[in-house]
Design an enzyme around this catalytic site. Structure first.
Site, PDB file in Angstrom:
ATOM      1  N   PHE A  59      84.179  45.184  31.968  1.00 10.63           N
ATOM      2  CA  PHE A  59      82.793  44.867  31.641  1.00 10.63           C
ATOM      3  C   PHE A  59      82.546  43.364  31.577  1.00 10.63           C
ATOM      4  CE2 PHE A  59      78.975  44.430  29.165  1.00 10.63           C
ATOM      5  CZ  PHE A  59      78.218  45.553  29.462  1.00 10.63           C
TER       6      PHE A  59
ATOM      7  N   GLU B 195      87.926  45.672  37.855  1.00  8.28           N
ATOM      8  CA  GLU B 195      87.486  44.702  36.854  1.00  8.28           C
ATOM      9  C   GLU B 195      86.679  45.385  35.741  1.00  8.28           C
ATOM     10  OE1 GLU B 195      88.623  41.869  36.732  1.00  8.28           O
ATOM     11  OE2 GLU B 195      89.257  41.336  38.762  1.00  8.28           O
TER      12      GLU B 195
END
Length: 375
Positions: A54, A52
């Site tokens: 930021f 994933e």
């Protein structure tokens, strides 16, 4: 990518629960028979799916920070997971692993809203060099969560077998895993938890154990209780960018864009009323290329069409300067410049020392601050 390699090399296993011994395990079903001998602060650690980016990590933080804001009377602290080297951080030859949150955000501002603590602060506060997490709860979706006919959503959670392989392996009496890349962190127990609902449902899960150190893995499974309510925006406003990044953005705006009024995300200022800043006399553009153009080639404009849109807005707003935040290749930026010759195209192009100082994540935030202050 480095984290893919490191995680794949670890033993992939499917057993879902490793008790150290019967005396050390205290879960909901037998909590009445357990004694909580520790009355000090308790700590909630968390992590998200390693791939994933930021923004998702920022949003997961908000879900848990808002929960802890409500839950703080229970003497819990939320431990902020160090940032790993993210996919979009392309600069090599510099260390971008295990970065603390204070590199990107104003830690004191975060703490005004929620009882959060950095990982390095946790070790300092507890005077320890080793951490053995009492219980790791690996969150997962229910197997049939999205395939039931006539399905109605209801908040629920339960201890269940793991839906897929994971990275936790038994090593003697302890459990080893990724643990943010730290070799001095292990765990006593791990259980998979099927979870469906908002963050407030975590109260039941945390109160099912008397442990001091608890971790949520795959915390992105937890949803917002309320998206966009007053608490949501209080949390969002508390996420002020770190002051060194704000000052670097201000330096660039003053020296290159002749603009010095930075609109900061401050809770106290927000309460005073509506903001009236007009922004600097330039247009801010986020031109996304590379992975975006590869993944969605039919949904984004050509450089020619982007230049046409930029020129139209510059003309309508009577502006002469456009600031471009982009991951485009150098050749593409030159092409874009040639397509808007009547205007000035500006980028933030830090030297090597600045990149080493702020890392790729900090450079992206500086770009964002500059864009957000455009007219």
């Amino acid at each position: 990518m480095y984290f893919v390699v490191s995680r794949v090399l670890m033993l992939m296993i499917s057993t879902h629960f490793y008790p150290l011994n019967g005396e050390d395990v205290c879960f909901r079903e037998d909590v009445n028979n357990c004694e909580n001998s520790f009355n000090g602060p308790r700590y909630l650690f968390y992590d998200v799916n390693q791939s994933e980016g930021f923004n998702l990590r920022r949003d997961v933080y908000m879900r848990l920070a808002i929960f802890m804001h409500r839950f703080s009377g229970k003497n819990w602290k939320l431990v902020l997971p160090p940032w790993p080297h993210l996919y979009h951080w392309k600069t090599t030859l510099i260390n971008q692993d295990q970065l603390p949150w204070n590199r990107f955000f104003d830690l004191n501002s975060l703490k005004q809203f929620s009882p959060v603590i950095e990982m390095y602060e946790f070790f300092k506060e507890n005077g320890a060099h080793l951490l053995t997490i009492d219980n790791v709860f690996v969150l997962q979706h229910y197997k049939d969560a999205f395939i039931q006919k006539n399905w109605n959503w209801n908040d629920k959670w339960s201890f269940e077998s793991c839906n897929k392989d994971h990275d936790y392996e038994k090593s003697g009496n302890l459990i080893r895993s990724w643990f943010w890349g730290y070799s001095n962190i292990s765990a006593k127990n791990m259980r998979c938890v099927s979870f469906q609902g908002g963050a407030s449902l975590l109260i039941e899960l945390l109160e099912s154990t008397n442990d001091r150190f608890v971790m949520l893995d795959n915390a992105e499974v937890v949803l917002h209780d309320h998206f966009g309510n007053n608490e949501y925006w209080q949390c969002r406003q508390s996420m002020k960018f770190a002051e060194p990044l704000v000052q670097e953005a201000k330096r660039f705006m003053i020296s290159v864009l002749n603009h010095s009024s930075v609109e900061e995300n401050d809770i106290k200022n927000e309460k005073k009323g509506k903001r009236n800043a007009k922004g600097g006399s330039y247009l801010g553009v986020h031109l996304r290329r590379r992975d975006f153009i590869e993944g969605r080639p039919n949904e984004i404009p050509t450089l020619e069409y982007a230049a046409e849109q930029i020129s139209d807005i510059l003309l309508s707003q009577n502006l002469k300067i456009v600031f471009i935040a982009t991951d485009a290749k150098y050749e593409e930026v030159l092409e874009l410049k040639s397509l808007i010759q009547n205007y000035s195209l500006v980028q933030y192009s830090p030297d090597t020392n600045i990149v080493f100082k702020f890392k790729d994540g900090g450079i992206a935030i500086i770009d964002q601050i500059i864009c957000s202050n455009a007219r």
